[in-house]
Design an enzyme around this catalytic site. Structure first.
Site, PDB file in Angstrom:
ATOM      1  N   TYR A 169      83.522 -24.669  35.587  1.00  0.00           N
ATOM      2  CA  TYR A 169      83.942 -23.267  35.579  1.00  0.00           C
ATOM      3  C   TYR A 169      83.475 -22.496  36.810  1.00  0.00           C
ATOM      4  CZ  TYR A 169      84.794 -24.245  30.636  1.00  0.00           C
ATOM      5  OH  TYR A 169      85.236 -24.778  29.464  1.00  0.00           O
ATOM      6  N   THR A 170      82.351 -22.865  37.364  1.00  0.00           N
ATOM      7  CA  THR A 170      81.788 -22.102  38.478  1.00  0.00           C
ATOM      8  C   THR A 170      82.328 -22.588  39.816  1.00  0.00           C
ATOM      9  OG1 THR A 170      79.876 -23.575  38.593  1.00  0.00           O
ATOM     10  CG2 THR A 170      79.671 -21.616  37.216  1.00  0.00           C
TER      11      THR A 170
END
Length: 847
Positions: free
Chosen positions: A122-123
């Site tokens: 996600y990052t």
């Protein structure tokens, strides 16, 4: 049976364990846990940044998924788990972990509350701008490379590092048999220190610390004292104390105080701090906190601790510093790898290692650029020669039947050029020849041989270069490169020029990334005890029969004439009354003796300060009293001395003497002060010097006066000896250690009192029935207390209804022993005097 092995080598298992463990230890030390002093990075961090460099994941490019970087790192350079690599990435992106983040993260990378970062899928990340300075010039042969774990990739052994990363971001790690813990610093201060060290390598630590005063943590906070910093910089090891920053806010309307915490010490978890404070309040280890909440937001941290009106905010804050992580110790251990070996390094050694590293980087970069420029000059020179002889060259090429023939003719011909000069300069400076220079074959000042590289460039020459303008451009570029080449040669030859370049680069870094110091250093700090925050004031301490305790300022009571009605000192329930009253200083220690002969310690200021109408607080909330145990005697002291004794007396007439020094070590659960019989209790405690006389007074008006020498000194747990013989209906009410001057003041339960000269009480042996001290009648009632007074004294008398009167001793008449006294305080039918205490007239302020 098949053979398991063709050859079995017998070895000593002890030697094998030693060697294997040593190999493992060195692998952890060098390859995992310790940073390199040159770039301040551990291998995993270095490989992460290198992988980002290879992927062109620079600060001015788009973000890439963290998982992409993690995959490249573990697939190419770092054969470890993806969790370890991603955790390292997360920390490099956290502004509360690194003073200058090396990774610019987009997404959830955790918080100071200890929240975990989002999953790597996600990052997104990219290199930070300052991290780019660690990798800058990596492609200019500035550092050596080695093969990765499978030999398919090359990894830099160290980064060029234009910034002193080890100091500005610090490092921590646990290796085998050693650990490192280097605090972060301010980049502007560190670079100023580098510049000062470059100018004077014999600079003293004191002078160096004018530039680098101490660590500068990303979470700010306050460092108390410089001694630990100086020791760490001087020896490589030291300890500093970091404290949270706070203010005390006072509400305008309610005057209610709140403690606001707006900065925490480095690496302290905010959520755990709040939970810890809540637990301390719940366990009643800290009293006076009413509300605790976290008001932190994107604007900054704000922990609000609301306290009671009567509680001193400074005391609560000092307790919080002592009992929570609002103040921590940070052990500095500056261990880093230098020349591949771990070493505890001083500040000057770290700066010196970084500066030497930068010198080597600049030299290797300059040599790389010089070789590159010389190669280009070499090609340009061939092109210039060809343009100076273009007609002849074209003719030679046209007359050649093959390419090889053309190359051979160009190679063997002696060429004339009025513009080419580089080869002649090299002839005069043969000692500085590079591999490219050695290919040149100078003939004389204006005649040349062409090299294969030059011939190839001539054959690839585009027709547009034959114009006069292009010819001039080539000559101009040639001359400019020639100047650059000379400059680079000067860098390699002249150490002063190299030093200037290094300083200029550091100054540029400082100007681009320098910021203000966050962590404040309290240079003149000395440990602040809670008592340092308390004003020295005389107070009246009251303890009710039901165990409610409080103190009030002595100055809040005015002196009254004999027979006055008195002022309400404390509001009690009908079934409760004041049993103990004493005057002490807020900085005194009070020894609290319980009905069971247990001694407890407490500072006077730890007692609750309350108004006249308040009952105070149950002492069971302040001391760990057991069931059916209550405080019966309180003794204020200022210091412990072996020459001073504690003399104790019980209601059954037992006495005991123990050195005060034996009570110097407070214990949370208290200690035994005297062993009591089941139906006995402690009624009086006093300090003696070993040569005093002792007076015991009973409720039925009897007294005994004997020398202290008759009572030998015993240990804490002794039961004592008999001081006075009493009837079953009688009990001892007072212990007096008389001084040279003064009278004995006696007060009865119905408010009668008198003064009697001490010499009227003859000194006799202990364990006697004593003599008459006061005539007891129904009118005056039994004796409730006695004390020695002088003419300047004033006394405080309190009743079971909570009425307090303060009067001057001079207004009380001196009478003989066998008298009932005069009225001191008028009491109602159900009201009785229960306590008596002296107030020194020198400390009184009328109101």
């Amino acid at each position: 049976m098949k053979e398991v092995a063709k050859e079995i080598i017998k070895i000593d298992i002890e030697d094998e364990l030693k060697n294997s463990y040593l190999d493992y230890a060195m692998s952890v030390i060098i390859g995992r846990a310790l940073p390199d002093v040159r770039d301040g990075l551990k291998p995993v961090h270095r490989r992460i940044l290198f992988a980002m460099k290879v992927l062109n994941n620079d600060w001015n490019k788009t973000y890439k998924k963290s998982a992409r970087i993690v995959g490249d790192v573990i697939g190419k350079y770092h054969p470890h788990g993806d969790t370890a690599v991603y955790d390292a990435i997360v920390r490099m992106a956290q502004p509360f972990s690194l003073r200058y983040v090396l990774i610019d993260g987009q997404g959830n990378f955790g918080s100071i509350d200890g929240d975990s970062a989002a999953a790597m899928r996600y990052t997104e990340i990219r290199m930070s701008k300052i991290a780019y300075e660690l990798l800058n010039d990596l492609d200019k042969n500035t550092v050596s490379f080695f093969s990765n774990y499978d030999g398919t990739e090359k990894i830099p052994e160290v980064l060029p590092a234009k910034i002193p990363n080890l100091l500005i971001n610090g490092s921590s790690g646990i290796a085998v048999g050693m650990a490192t813990n280097i605090p972060p610093h301010n980049i502007k201060e560190v670079i100023n220190g580098c510049l000062a060290f470059i100018d004077d390598q014999n600079i003293t630590l004191k002078k160096l610390m004018e530039h680098i005063p101490g660590p500068d943590f990303p979470t700010a906070g306050l460092i108390n004292g410089k001694r630990g910093i100086e020791k760490a910089y001087k020896t490589g090891k030291g300890k500093i104390y970091i404290r949270a920053k706070s203010i005390i806010e006072i509400q305008k309307k309610t005057k209610k105080k709140s403690i606001i915490i707006y900065e925490l010490p480095y690496q302290v978890n905010k959520a755990r701090v709040i939970k810890g404070i809540a637990n301390l309040v719940k366990e009643k280890k800290i009293e006076g906190i009413t509300t605790l909440r976290d008001e932190s937001d994107k604007e900054g941290m704000r922990i609000v601790i609301e306290i009671k009106k009567e509680t001193k905010a400074e005391i609560i804050l000092n307790q919080l510093y002592s009992l929570t992580q609002l103040e921590i110790s940070f052990g500095i251990n500056m261990v880093a790898l230098i020349h591949g070996q771990p070493k505890v390094m001083t500040l000057k050694e770290i700066l010196n290692a970084f500066i030497n590293h930068r010198r080597k980087i600049i030299m290797r970069r300059s040599l790389f650029e010089l070789n590159k420029i010389r190669k280009k000059i070499h090609i340009l020179e061939g092109l210039i020669i060809s343009l100076d002889n273009i007609d002849l060259i074209i003719n030679l090429i046209k007359k050649s039947s093959t390419l090889e023939e053309a190359k051979n003719k160009l190679k063997t011909y002696h060429w004339y050029s009025k513009h080419a000069q580089y080869t002649q300069i090299l002839k005069k400076n043969a000692h500085s020849l590079t591999p490219y220079d050695k290919k040149l074959r100078p003939i004389d000042t204006q005649k040349f041989f062409l090299t294969p590289e030059q011939i190839q460039a001539i054959l690839e020459l585009r027709l547009q270069k034959l114009t006069h303008l292009e010819h001039k451009k080539l000559i101009s570029e040639y001359k400019q490169l020639f100047k650059t080449s000379n400059n680079l040669e000067n860098i390699l030859k002249n150490n002063n020029i190299l030093t200037k370049i290094m300083k200029d680069e550091l100054i540029k870094i400082r100007d681009n990334f320098g910021d203000k110091r966050r962590t404040k250093i309290n240079v003149n700090y000395s440990d602040i005890n809670t008592s340092d925050l308390i004003n020295k004031e005389n107070v009246v301490i009251t303890l009710s029969y039901s165990g409610y305790v409080k103190y009030q300022l002595l100055s809040s009571y005015e002196a009254q004439k004999r027979g006055g009605k008195g002022k309400l000192a404390v509001k009690t329930k009908e079934e409760d009354f004041i049993e103990n009253l004493l005057v002490a200083n807020t900085h005194d220690i009070i020894l609290c003796f319980s009905s069971k002969g247990i001694l407890y310690w407490m500072k006077v200021y730890q007692l609750p300060e309350a108004s006249r109408h308040a009952r105070g607080r149950p002492i069971v909330n302040l001391l760990p009293l057991s069931s059916n145990e209550r405080i019966t005697a309180i003794l204020p002291i200022s210091e412990y001395k072996d020459s001073i004794n504690i003399f104790m007396a019980t209601s059954k007439g037992m006495v005991k003497k123990t050195s005060l020094y034996e009570f110097k070590k407070p214990r949370t659960k208290g200690i035994i002060a005297i062993n009591l019989k089941a139906d006995d209790e402690l009624i009086g405690v006093s300090l003696t010097n070993g040569n005093n006389t002792i007076m015991l007074f009973t409720a039925q008006g009897k007294a005994v006066h004997f020398s202290e020498i008759l009572v030998r000194k015993t240990g804490r747990t002794a039961i004592g000896v008999q001081g006075i013989k009493i009837k079953k209906s009688d009990k001892v009410v007072s212990l007096v250690v008389p001084k040279k001057h003064g009278n004995i003041l006696l007060i009865t339960e119905h408010g009668y009192g008198k003064r009697t000269e001490i010499h009227e009480f003859p000194i006799k042996s202990r364990a006697t029935q004593g003599t008459i001290a006061m005539k007891i009648t129904k009118k005056n009632g039994i004796v409730i207390g006695t004390m020695q007074v002088v003419n300047q004294d004033q006394i405080i008398i309190i009743t079971n209804a909570g009425t307090l009167v303060r009067t001057r001793v001079l207004e009380i008449g001196i009478l003989g022993r066998n008298t009932q006294g005069v009225i001191i305080i008028r009491t109602s039918k159900k009201e009785k005097v229960v306590a008596l205490q002296k107030a020194n007239a020198l400390h009184l302020n009328s109101v």
